[in-house]
Design a protein around this motif. Sequence first.
Motif, PDB file in Angstrom:
ATOM      1  N   ASP A 102       0.827  -1.204   0.000  1.00 50.28           N
ATOM      2  CA  ASP A 102       0.000   0.000   0.000  1.00 50.28           C
ATOM      3  C   ASP A 102       0.862   1.256   0.000  1.00 50.28           C
ATOM      4  O   ASP A 102       1.978   1.261   0.517  1.00 50.28           O
ATOM      5  CB  ASP A 102      -0.910   0.031   1.238  1.00 50.28           C
ATOM      6  CG  ASP A 102      -1.995  -1.020   1.150  1.00 50.28           C
ATOM      7  OD1 ASP A 102      -2.113  -1.649   0.081  1.00 50.28           O
ATOM      8  OD2 ASP A 102      -2.716  -1.195   2.142  1.00 50.28           O
ATOM      9  N   ASP A 104       0.521   3.882   1.709  1.00 46.55           N
ATOM     10  CA  ASP A 104       0.736   4.536   3.004  1.00 46.55           C
ATOM     11  C   ASP A 104       1.836   3.861   3.824  1.00 46.55           C
ATOM     12  O   ASP A 104       2.123   4.281   4.937  1.00 46.55           O
ATOM     13  CB  ASP A 104      -0.571   4.582   3.795  1.00 46.55           C
ATOM     14  CG  ASP A 104      -1.206   3.215   3.916  1.00 46.55           C
ATOM     15  OD1 ASP A 104      -0.517   2.219   3.633  1.00 46.55           O
ATOM     16  OD2 ASP A 104      -2.381   3.149   4.295  1.00 46.55           O
ATOM     17  N   GLN A 106       1.918   1.233   5.514  1.00 45.86           N
ATOM     18  CA  GLN A 106       1.537   0.653   6.810  1.00 45.86           C
ATOM     19  C   GLN A 106       2.201  -0.704   6.967  1.00 45.86           C
ATOM     20  O   GLN A 106       2.413  -1.176   8.075  1.00 45.86           O
ATOM     21  CB  GLN A 106       0.020   0.483   6.875  1.00 45.86           C
ATOM     22  CG  GLN A 106      -0.704   1.760   7.204  1.00 45.86           C
ATOM     23  CD  GLN A 106      -2.189   1.510   7.357  1.00 45.86           C
ATOM     24  OE1 GLN A 106      -2.910   1.375   6.380  1.00 45.86           O
ATOM     25  NE2 GLN A 106      -2.638   1.429   8.593  1.00 45.86           N
ATOM     26  N   ARG A 204       2.210  -4.124  11.627  1.00 43.76           N
ATOM     27  CA  ARG A 204       1.618  -3.116  10.765  1.00 43.76           C
ATOM     28  C   ARG A 204       1.521  -1.796  11.513  1.00 43.76           C
ATOM     29  O   ARG A 204       0.999  -1.733  12.615  1.00 43.76           O
ATOM     30  CB  ARG A 204       0.237  -3.568  10.332  1.00 43.76           C
ATOM     31  CG  ARG A 204      -0.415  -2.669   9.308  1.00 43.76           C
ATOM     32  CD  ARG A 204      -1.652  -3.355   8.779  1.00 43.76           C
ATOM     33  NE  ARG A 204      -2.596  -2.420   8.211  1.00 43.76           N
ATOM     34  CZ  ARG A 204      -2.801  -2.284   6.903  1.00 43.76           C
ATOM     35  NH1 ARG A 204      -2.110  -2.978   6.063  1.00 43.76           N
ATOM     36  NH2 ARG A 204      -3.700  -1.429   6.461  1.00 43.76           N
ATOM     37  N   ARG A 207      -1.118   4.636   9.369  1.00 42.15           N
ATOM     38  CA  ARG A 207      -0.948   5.468   8.185  1.00 42.15           C
ATOM     39  C   ARG A 207      -0.235   6.754   8.635  1.00 42.15           C
ATOM     40  O   ARG A 207      -0.661   7.386   9.598  1.00 42.15           O
ATOM     41  CB  ARG A 207      -2.348   5.796   7.656  1.00 42.15           C
ATOM     42  CG  ARG A 207      -2.360   6.478   6.332  1.00 42.15           C
ATOM     43  CD  ARG A 207      -3.819   6.624   5.916  1.00 42.15           C
ATOM     44  NE  ARG A 207      -4.118   5.786   4.766  1.00 42.15           N
ATOM     45  CZ  ARG A 207      -3.831   6.146   3.525  1.00 42.15           C
ATOM     46  NH1 ARG A 207      -3.258   7.299   3.279  1.00 42.15           N
ATOM     47  NH2 ARG A 207      -4.125   5.353   2.523  1.00 42.15           N
TER      48      ARG A 207
HETATM   49 MG    MG Z   1      -3.678   1.841   4.723  1.00 42.55          MG
END
Ligand code: MG
Length: 328
Positions: A102, A104, A106, A204, A207
């Motif tokens: 992704d 962002d 994360q 994880r 963001r």
């Molecule tokens: Mg995300």
Amino acid sequence: MKTVYLVVPCYNEEEVLPETAKRLNRKMKTLKRDGIITEDSRVVFVDDGSKDRTWKIISKLHQKLPQMFDGVKLSRNEGHQNALYAGLMQVKDHCDAAISLDADLQDDIEAIDEMIQYFEEGTDIVYGVRSQRDTDTFFKRTTARSFYKLMKRMGVEMVEDHADYRLMSRRALEGLSEFREVNLFLRGMVPMIGYPTAEVYYERGERFAGESKYPLRKMISFAAQGITSLSVKPIRLITSIGIGIFFTSFLILLYSLIRHITGHTVAGWTSTVFSIWAIGGLQLLAIGIIGEYIGKIYLETKARPKYLIESWLHDEAEEPETDEPEES
Ligand code: MG
Ligand code: UDP
């Protein structure tokens, strides 16, 4: 050494892209310097029809560092899954493996080393799996749990706590391209490819800028998509309910008989109630049976590959015996 592409779907990510590019650039440089990936390896940003400056930023990145950043622009917003798929299909003929992640960040990019290591050892699909869900809200955690449970009940094979952070070999990508379906739910499809798989664990993060492009509304429709594009169990459910209701009608008949014998007959009640349940049950059963055929048609229209060959032991008689030493 292998050529590895990172595929990053982006939807309205102007706030995170510059930082993401910086971090990925640093990571890729290190991997290249350490001789883990080839100089041809790239980061590919897929602009999923963003309405902000996302594409401008991607074009600039490509202009500045054409050896590092590629861009793919979709004609309109097609959603995360489609954007990711588009990116993967775009790169599959140029790399030995692709890692999807992704925008962002994360997903911890430090897990990439381990993914590539597994790949070097001959693993085709390496799933990035979250080691814990501490950073999630209670709501997100419980809904996610029930989602995985539901999917399992529906007969969909999925890797728990794995989103779309994964490495796929070229062979696995080619396998994926054989799946002709239009409704994509990659998390359910990738396990159907087969080939050797492995899991790497990571934490994880949050963001770091911008907001989630997955509000609750999109999450629910994503879950529904997952079930309906991979399972025909909901149709079977109608059939079982139909059978259940039909049998209930006989229980009512039995009940009425007992009431009649014990002298509590209500005129007209039995025939009315019995027929409501009997007809209702039969109708549902009929719908279920029709649904069963529709389900078959549905799955047939997906034209999924019946098999993918993992290895082929085969000796060509005439093949010249030149065993080229492998470069590494
Ligand atoms: Mg995300
Ligand atoms: N995304 C996309 N198209 C969409 C929605 C999201 O390409 O229509 C991308 C988004 O840019 C991000 C990834 O999908 O790279 C995951 O989205 P997000 O981080 O917002 O989801 P969350 O992590 O909150 O589940």
